[in-house]
Design an enzyme around this catalytic site. Structure first.
Site, PDB file in Angstrom:
ATOM      1  N   CYS A   9       0.814  -1.223   0.000  1.00  0.00           N
ATOM      2  CA  CYS A   9       0.000   0.000   0.000  1.00  0.00           C
ATOM      3  C   CYS A   9       0.847   1.273   0.000  1.00  0.00           C
ATOM      4  CB  CYS A   9      -0.953  -0.013   1.188  1.00  0.00           C
ATOM      5  SG  CYS A   9      -2.056  -1.445   1.200  1.00  0.00           S
TER       6      CYS A   9
ATOM      7  N   HIS B  97      -3.418   6.962   1.816  1.00  0.00           N
ATOM      8  CA  HIS B  97      -3.826   5.635   1.372  1.00  0.00           C
ATOM      9  C   HIS B  97      -5.221   5.357   1.912  1.00  0.00           C
ATOM     10  CE1 HIS B  97      -4.238   1.423   0.818  1.00  0.00           C
ATOM     11  NE2 HIS B  97      -3.980   1.113   2.072  1.00  0.00           N
TER      12      HIS B  97
ATOM     13  N   ASN C 240     -10.253  -0.485  -0.102  1.00  0.00           N
ATOM     14  CA  ASN C 240      -8.797  -0.414  -0.083  1.00  0.00           C
ATOM     15  C   ASN C 240      -8.256  -1.045  -1.359  1.00  0.00           C
ATOM     16  OD1 ASN C 240      -6.049  -0.865   0.333  1.00  0.00           O
ATOM     17  ND2 ASN C 240      -6.274  -1.453   2.468  1.00  0.00           N
TER      18      ASN C 240
END
Length: 333
Positions: free
Chosen positions: A116, A257, A287
């Protein structure tokens, strides 16, 4: 870290997401969960998932093509294709396939794996090639298809992830628009978030037993990852602001993020940054790992929210554990 001298300008953006949308209520058919349970804990309502027959390379290529067009360049102008992903179509890497798909026949291509944090790490990596003059035009792509690696019977993880791709074009420029960056890793916490290889013994010859196995589904200690993020992300942003010699009041937009709305809110609160300066779209996409920052960036640009010359703070964090921050001005000076 701050750099003086010729640098980079981020001049184009693009993104791509699958058409198939899975809502929170849909997941209640798979695991014991509900729309309210997911929304209150994560902020996520929908996620876009790649259907059978699709590929990460194609999704990444679409985002890259749109970014190149946005920068008013041709694919032949690109010198480097840098693909940040943890879910390639090929374990040897998918960047070269993307290079072929977009027609960037003059470019070298390679994958970068930092989960990520991948897009931020990729952006910083691209900057080094541009600052030295090795390359003039680089496309940085963040793309992940985590639906491939989710255990759809584990309600702690299956509600979180979606698929997507985002890209930016970076060009060498006399005025450096990458104001500063910081990157960190802590392998002592690697066990908190994994997509690990499970080896099984296989006897070969001459008393030699090798490993023969496969990758397992994503596993995560959500509580520890949350604690890590709310502690480390504000810290790395503050340090990057200091090294960039700008203050919180100079921030036009914060793009973190897109992991959890509570993390985003906690970081903004610690930075004393008003909600209207925070860009978030995880309610629609979940996500998307390395894709989340460039996807949110491109949507905000296309919506006319982000203007040329505005200062954008980005921070990625996740498996590794890894985290980092990059601060840049959008467009050329």
């Amino acid at each position: 870290m701050k750099f003086d001298g010729a640098g980079i300008a981020i001049t184009g953006s693009g993104s791509a997401t699958p058409q198939a949308v899975v809502q929170n209520d849909d997941l209640s058919q798979l695991v014991e969960t509900s729309d309210d349970w997911i929304r209150t804990r994560t902020g996520i309502r929908n996620r876009h998932l790649l259907e059978e027959g699709g590929s990460l390379s194609e999704l990444a290529a679409t985002a890259a093509t749109r970014a190149i067009a946005s920068a008013h360049l041709q694919p032949e102008d690109i010198d480097l294709v840098l693909l940040a992903t943890s879910t390639p179509d090929d374990l040897f890497g998918s960047a070269a396939k993307v290079q072929h798909l977009i027609g960037a026949r003059n470019a070298v291509a390679f994958d970068l794996t930092a989960a990520c944090s991948g897009f931020v790490f990729g952006l910083v990596t691209a900057a080094q090639y541009l600052r030295t003059g090795a390359f003039q035009n680089v496309v940085v792509i963040g793309a992940d298809i985590l639906s491939r690696w989710v255990d759809w019977g584990d309600r702690t993880t299956c509600v979180l992830f979606g698929d997507g791709a985002g890209a930016v074009v970076c060009q060498r420029d006399e005025v450096d628009q990458l104001l500063g960056f910081e990157m960190y890793s802590d392998g002592s916490q690697n066990h908190c978030l994994n997509l690990s290889y499970q080896a099984n013994p296989k006897y070969l010859v001459h008393d030699l037993t090798i490993q023969k196995g496969e990758y397992q589904a994503v596993t995560m200690n959500g509580r520890e990852v949350y604690r890590f993020a709310v502690a480390k992300v504000p810290e790395v942003v503050e340090k990057t602001l200091f090294r960039s010699e700008i203050g919180v009041d100079d921030i036009d937009w914060l793009i973190l993020h897109q992991a959890n709305q509570r993390i985003i809110d906690a970081v903004a609160k610690r930075l004393k940054l008003p909600a209207e300066k925070v860009i978030a779209n995880l309610h629609e996409y979940g996500n998307t790992s390395a894709a989340s920052i460039p996807l949110a960036l491109d949507e905000a640009i296309q919506a006319g929210k982000i203007k040329v010359g505005q200062t954008i703070v980005t921070s990625g964090f996740g498996a590794g554990l890894s985290w980092g921050c990059a601060i840049f001005r959008w467009g050329k000076s």
